[in-house]
Design an enzyme around this catalytic site. Sequence first.
Site, mmCIF file in Angstrom:
data_model
loop_
_atom_site.group_PDB
_atom_site.id
_atom_site.type_symbol
_atom_site.label_atom_id
_atom_site.label_comp_id
_atom_site.label_asym_id
_atom_site.label_seq_id
_atom_site.Cartn_x
_atom_site.Cartn_y
_atom_site.Cartn_z
ATOM 1 N N LYS A 92 32.027 3.249 8.423
ATOM 2 C CA LYS A 92 32.211 2.214 9.458
ATOM 3 C C LYS A 92 33.527 1.427 9.320
ATOM 4 O O LYS A 92 34.560 1.898 9.736
ATOM 5 C CB LYS A 92 30.993 1.294 9.474
ATOM 6 C CG LYS A 92 29.762 2.011 10.081
ATOM 7 C CD LYS A 92 28.737 1.044 10.574
ATOM 8 C CE LYS A 92 27.494 1.716 11.119
ATOM 9 N NZ LYS A 92 27.613 2.205 12.474
ATOM 10 N N ASP B 156 23.406 2.316 0.135
ATOM 11 C CA ASP B 156 24.084 2.687 1.382
ATOM 12 C C ASP B 156 24.688 1.415 1.968
ATOM 13 O O ASP B 156 23.979 0.583 2.545
ATOM 14 C CB ASP B 156 23.070 3.322 2.339
ATOM 15 C CG ASP B 156 23.703 3.713 3.683
ATOM 16 O OD1 ASP B 156 24.786 3.194 4.006
ATOM 17 O OD2 ASP B 156 23.104 4.525 4.409
ATOM 18 N N PHE C 208 17.990 3.757 7.821
ATOM 19 C CA PHE C 208 18.844 4.656 8.608
ATOM 20 C C PHE C 208 20.016 5.090 7.734
ATOM 21 O O PHE C 208 20.770 4.255 7.244
ATOM 22 C CB PHE C 208 19.382 3.978 9.874
ATOM 23 C CG PHE C 208 20.120 4.944 10.754
ATOM 24 C CD1 PHE C 208 19.431 5.759 11.649
ATOM 25 C CD2 PHE C 208 21.495 5.085 10.657
ATOM 26 C CE1 PHE C 208 20.112 6.694 12.433
ATOM 27 C CE2 PHE C 208 22.181 6.011 11.440
ATOM 28 C CZ PHE C 208 21.481 6.816 12.331
HETATM 29 N N1 PLP Z 1 24.143 4.503 6.916
HETATM 30 C C1 PLP Z 1 23.994 3.347 7.569
HETATM 31 C C2 PLP Z 1 23.438 2.166 6.850
HETATM 32 C C3 PLP Z 1 24.365 3.246 8.908
HETATM 33 O O1 PLP Z 1 24.191 2.092 9.546
HETATM 34 C C4 PLP Z 1 24.888 4.383 9.549
HETATM 35 C C5 PLP Z 1 25.277 4.337 10.974
HETATM 36 O O2 PLP Z 1 24.856 3.487 11.720
HETATM 37 C C6 PLP Z 1 25.024 5.560 8.824
HETATM 38 C C7 PLP Z 1 24.654 5.581 7.504
HETATM 39 C C8 PLP Z 1 25.579 6.797 9.462
HETATM 40 O O3 PLP Z 1 26.941 6.664 9.643
HETATM 41 P P1 PLP Z 1 27.724 7.684 10.623
HETATM 42 O O4 PLP Z 1 27.236 7.411 12.005
HETATM 43 O O5 PLP Z 1 29.167 7.310 10.410
HETATM 44 O O6 PLP Z 1 27.411 9.045 10.160
#
Ligand code: PLP
Length: 396
Positions: free
Chosen positions: A252, A223, A138
């Site tokens: 986050k 990520d 994700f």
């Molecule tokens: N990357 C990871 C690993 C995530 O867990 C999330 C959100 O849950 C995102 C990217 C996306 O972040 P945002 O919701 O701040 O765009």
Amino acid sequence: MNNAEAVELGHRAFTPNYKQQPIAIVRGQGLYVWDADGRRYLDMLGGIATCALGHCHPEVTRAVKAQLDKIWHTSNGVYNLPSLQLAERLTQLSFGQRVFLCNSGAEANEAALKLARRFHFAAGHPERVEIVCAEGSFHGRTLGALAATGQPKYHQGVGPLPAGFSFVPYGNLDALQKAIGPKTAAVMLEAIQGEGGVRVAPNGYLAGVRKLCDEAGLLWIADEVQTGMGRTGTLWAYEQEGATPDVMTLAKALGNGLPIGAALATEKVGAALTPGTHASTFGGNAVACTAALAVLEIIERDGLLEACRDAGEYLAGRLYELRRRPAGDKIVEVRGRGLLWGLVLDREAAPVVARCRELGMIVNVAGEKVVRLAPALIVEPTQLDEAVDVLTRALA
Ligand code: PLP
């Protein structure tokens, strides 16, 4: 407005894209939040791994209030001091030598994807545009980040997505090696797949990814939107593998709840974002950067990485114990690291999450059958006991 009125308004006014619990949160302090009917909940989710210092941490609040009286926002046509200080601090605390500031995880990942393609473009390899990602990953909901997200259900009805993304089973180095070709630009992975169900890669996986990327001249994009900022017991999860990425994305917990994201890169990769090639109006916002600076300072000063490791060990022990008890017979697996844990159930997790809420605790569903726990790093053992008690009753 009470909970019922909030729910009614939400159903009427919002696009119906979220599956919201039927409560409105109006106040938070540390590990607890209160709803519009005055009911208190133990927050074992922390805004999904976001409010890592607990809600309304007084020092972050104080720093933000002071900044609000100075300057909120400038354009990126000039510098502002909190963003400069934050960029410097992030480079001191990680492999990163260049920082692009933005507002969310998806936006940080968009920057990372552009960085990877532009890096090869600038190096005379415009054909290297493909990104290898993991099944079950994700990376966010914007089209580029979504194209990198290995969960077909999120792709439905929004195509065509940007081209050049492929997927391999998470944790499998042989599959990754086979997927790499002359057009590959980067490998993009989470250190732990959070949203996909708190899936932890086998030991040595990320170090193996580093080796494969080096051999093929590729970039490794880590990520760490969910795993960064101490969530797994070290400031960045990659540290635990002794392997360093070329690009790392954060969001986050960086602002403890204020919107902020960042893409960090090595000098040679970061240099690829030459003037005019990327931007964000709110990126580097002075208030959000002030919050992030305070968060980083408090994590270090209060020893919250060690606290996370200790609390995580205690929570893991209690969860494994719960699995052995009669109420735990629905738990198939307990997995996680630091203070990011998943209870894999033999059934849908949503009813258990709803029951936890009725019993006064907030958790959420990750990957349909997984109950996710991601409490603030300041969580106390007694609060973890309270959480396990609620989980036991909810499962029963
Ligand atoms: N990357 C990871 C690993 C995530 O867990 C999330 C959100 O849950 C995102 C990217 C996306 O972040 P945002 O919701 O701040 O765009």
